[in-house]
Design a protein around this motif. Structure first.
Motif, PDB file in Angstrom:
ATOM      1  N   VAL A 277       1.128  -1.329  -0.377  1.00 19.51           N
ATOM      2  CA  VAL A 277       0.169   0.081   0.000  1.00 19.51           C
ATOM      3  C   VAL A 277       0.779   1.449  -0.095  1.00 19.51           C
ATOM      4  O   VAL A 277       0.855   1.637  -1.144  1.00 19.51           O
ATOM      5  CB  VAL A 277      -0.837   0.094   1.384  1.00 19.51           C
ATOM      6  N   GLU A 278       1.645   1.037   1.006  1.00 23.75           N
ATOM      7  CA  GLU A 278       2.925   2.483   0.764  1.00 23.75           C
ATOM      8  C   GLU A 278       3.730   2.732  -0.601  1.00 23.75           C
ATOM      9  O   GLU A 278       3.611   3.535  -0.465  1.00 23.75           O
ATOM     10  CB  GLU A 278       4.128   2.157   2.224  1.00 23.75           C
ATOM     11  N   SER A 279       3.990   1.481  -1.345  1.00 28.45           N
ATOM     12  CA  SER A 279       4.504   2.146  -2.735  1.00 28.45           C
ATOM     13  C   SER A 279       3.553   2.570  -3.370  1.00 28.45           C
ATOM     14  O   SER A 279       3.960   3.658  -4.004  1.00 28.45           O
ATOM     15  CB  SER A 279       4.857   0.165  -2.649  1.00 28.45           C
ATOM     16  N   LEU A 280       2.279   2.076  -3.695  1.00 26.06           N
ATOM     17  CA  LEU A 280       1.426   2.324  -3.959  1.00 26.06           C
ATOM     18  C   LEU A 280       1.187   4.114  -3.953  1.00 26.06           C
ATOM     19  O   LEU A 280       1.154   4.946  -5.346  1.00 26.06           O
ATOM     20  CB  LEU A 280       0.181   2.000  -4.136  1.00 26.06           C
ATOM     21  N   LEU A 281       1.271   4.206  -2.740  1.00 28.93           N
ATOM     22  CA  LEU A 281       0.471   6.047  -2.796  1.00 28.93           C
ATOM     23  C   LEU A 281       1.837   6.620  -2.730  1.00 28.93           C
ATOM     24  O   LEU A 281       1.953   7.810  -3.115  1.00 28.93           O
ATOM     25  CB  LEU A 281       0.546   5.896  -0.588  1.00 28.93           C
ATOM     26  N   GLU A 282       3.380   5.945  -2.930  1.00 28.92           N
ATOM     27  CA  GLU A 282       4.556   6.794  -3.053  1.00 28.92           C
ATOM     28  C   GLU A 282       4.376   7.186  -4.680  1.00 28.92           C
ATOM     29  O   GLU A 282       5.325   7.376  -5.489  1.00 28.92           O
ATOM     30  CB  GLU A 282       6.264   6.372  -2.676  1.00 28.92           C
ATOM     31  N   GLY A 283       3.566   6.522  -5.629  1.00 28.71           N
ATOM     32  CA  GLY A 283       3.354   6.553  -7.056  1.00 28.71           C
ATOM     33  C   GLY A 283       4.293   5.293  -7.891  1.00 28.71           C
ATOM     34  O   GLY A 283       4.456   5.293  -9.373  1.00 28.71           O
TER      35      GLY A 283
END
Ligand code: ADP
Length: 324
Positions: A277-283
């Motif tokens: 999830v964090e990776s997706l939110l980091e683009g």
């Protein structure tokens, strides 16, 4: 990114629920909407969605299988199918997804990402441990414990009757389950696809083992092994060439895919879900979360689906020493 979809796809494995829980809770923590997609790509095409909040995933960390169900979906292999899936996601406002599955599911996600420029991140869920970019896939550790437990039980009856057992374990084209469970359960021989030592060596080793006074023998056979014989043919072969043994066969089968996930798999799933999830939110996109030297890493999906994590040569050496 405002709304993340999460689903399980392809073969199931213990730890998938813990990963779903982690994705859902991380979204709740970071205040991003989260939607469950049921039955993998099939449910995506049909719009089988359900909004999730932190409470939707209570009491599932300990459960085997997947609460979202898994499926194989031929429609998703066609452009029309994927276009329909894309429309469903857009209609629901889902603008990224986390796919928990194996290399087939990742291939689908990668193609979808390329066609629609849709952000995707993969979490490797398979007992076979056959994905490049991670030392451990979710479910592998649990499966090892299940297999070792089963072999222990078979050994009890094998040694009461002085029998030789061929035990077939899963693993598709790789021998990770066979090698690790074989060492863990003290098998006499381990037949894996990565190292075909030939049938002569097997006979030699069994002869030696009998001479040295062992009361029973366990041979672990990976389903993808390269002797050219399945477990039943191996039994016939040994009975013919080495009549001193009373031989039995056991194919462990799908029990290896079930059961409550081990602590290791639960912890790994929790970590991977946060990272996804964090990776997706980091683009970030088109990546798979993996673990290496106990650190989480990201590998491009096109690399992850191309290779396998190499078999541990040191462990093969250890297994040879242990069977003297
Ligand atoms: P796993 O993910 O466990 O390897 P599968 O190989 O069955 O399981 O793949 C799961 C699903 O992923 C398939 O049923 C299909 O919907 C999708 N998929 C697999 N390969 C492709 C592909 N080349 N193109 C599009 N979708 C694919």
């Amino acid at each position: 990114i405002k709304k993340i979809g999460v689903f399980t796809s392809g073969g199931d494995s213990p730890g998938m629920n813990a990963a779903i829980r982690s994705v859902v809770r991380t979204c709740a923590y970071l205040k991003v909407d989260c939607v469950a997609i049921y039955r993998g790509y099939q449910g995506m095409i049909e719009g089988d969605f359900k909004p999730m909040d932190a409470r939707s995933v209570n009491n599932i960390i300990n459960k085997g299988g997947t609460i979202l169900k898994s499926a194989r979906c031929d429609d998703f292999r066609t452009y029309e199918g994927r276009k329909r899936a894309h429309e469903q996601l857009l209609n629901a406002g889902i603008d990224a997804f986390v796919v928990i599955g194996g290399d087939g599911s990742f291939t689908g996600a990668m193609i979808f990402n390329q066609e629609f420029n849709f952000p995707v991140i993969g979490i490797p869920g398979t007992i076979d441990n056959d994905i490049f970019g991670t030392t451990f896939t979710l479910g592998f550790d649990t499966a090892l414990n299940t297999v070792v437990d089963a072999i222990d039980k078979i050994r009890d009856t094998a040694s009461s009757h002085n029998r030789l057992f061929f035990i077939e374990v899963m693993g598709r084209d790789v021998g990770h389950i066979a090698l690790n469970a074989g060492v863990g359960a003290g098998a006499e021989e381990i037949l894996i696809p990565e190292e075909n030592l030939g049938l002569d060596r097997l006979l030699e080793s069994l002869k030696r083992s009998k001479k040295s006074g062992k009361s029973s023998s366990i041979v672990i056979v990976a389903e993808g092994d390269k002797t050219g014989k399945n477990v039943f043919e191996l039994k016939e072969y040994v009975e013919e060439h080495l009549p001193i043994y009373d031989v039995r066969v056991s194919v462990l089968g799908h029990m290896q895919r079930g059961g409550s996930p081990s602590c290791y798999d639960r912890v790994l799933a929790s970590r991977m879900g946060v990272k996804a999830v964090e990776s997706l939110l980091e683009g970030k996109t088109n990546l798979m979360v993996g673990v290496q030297d106990n650190r989480l890493i990201l590998t491009p999906i096109n690399k992850a689906i191309k290779g396998h994590t190499k078999i541990d040569k040191e462990l093969i050496r250890v297994s040879e020493i242990m069977t003297t």
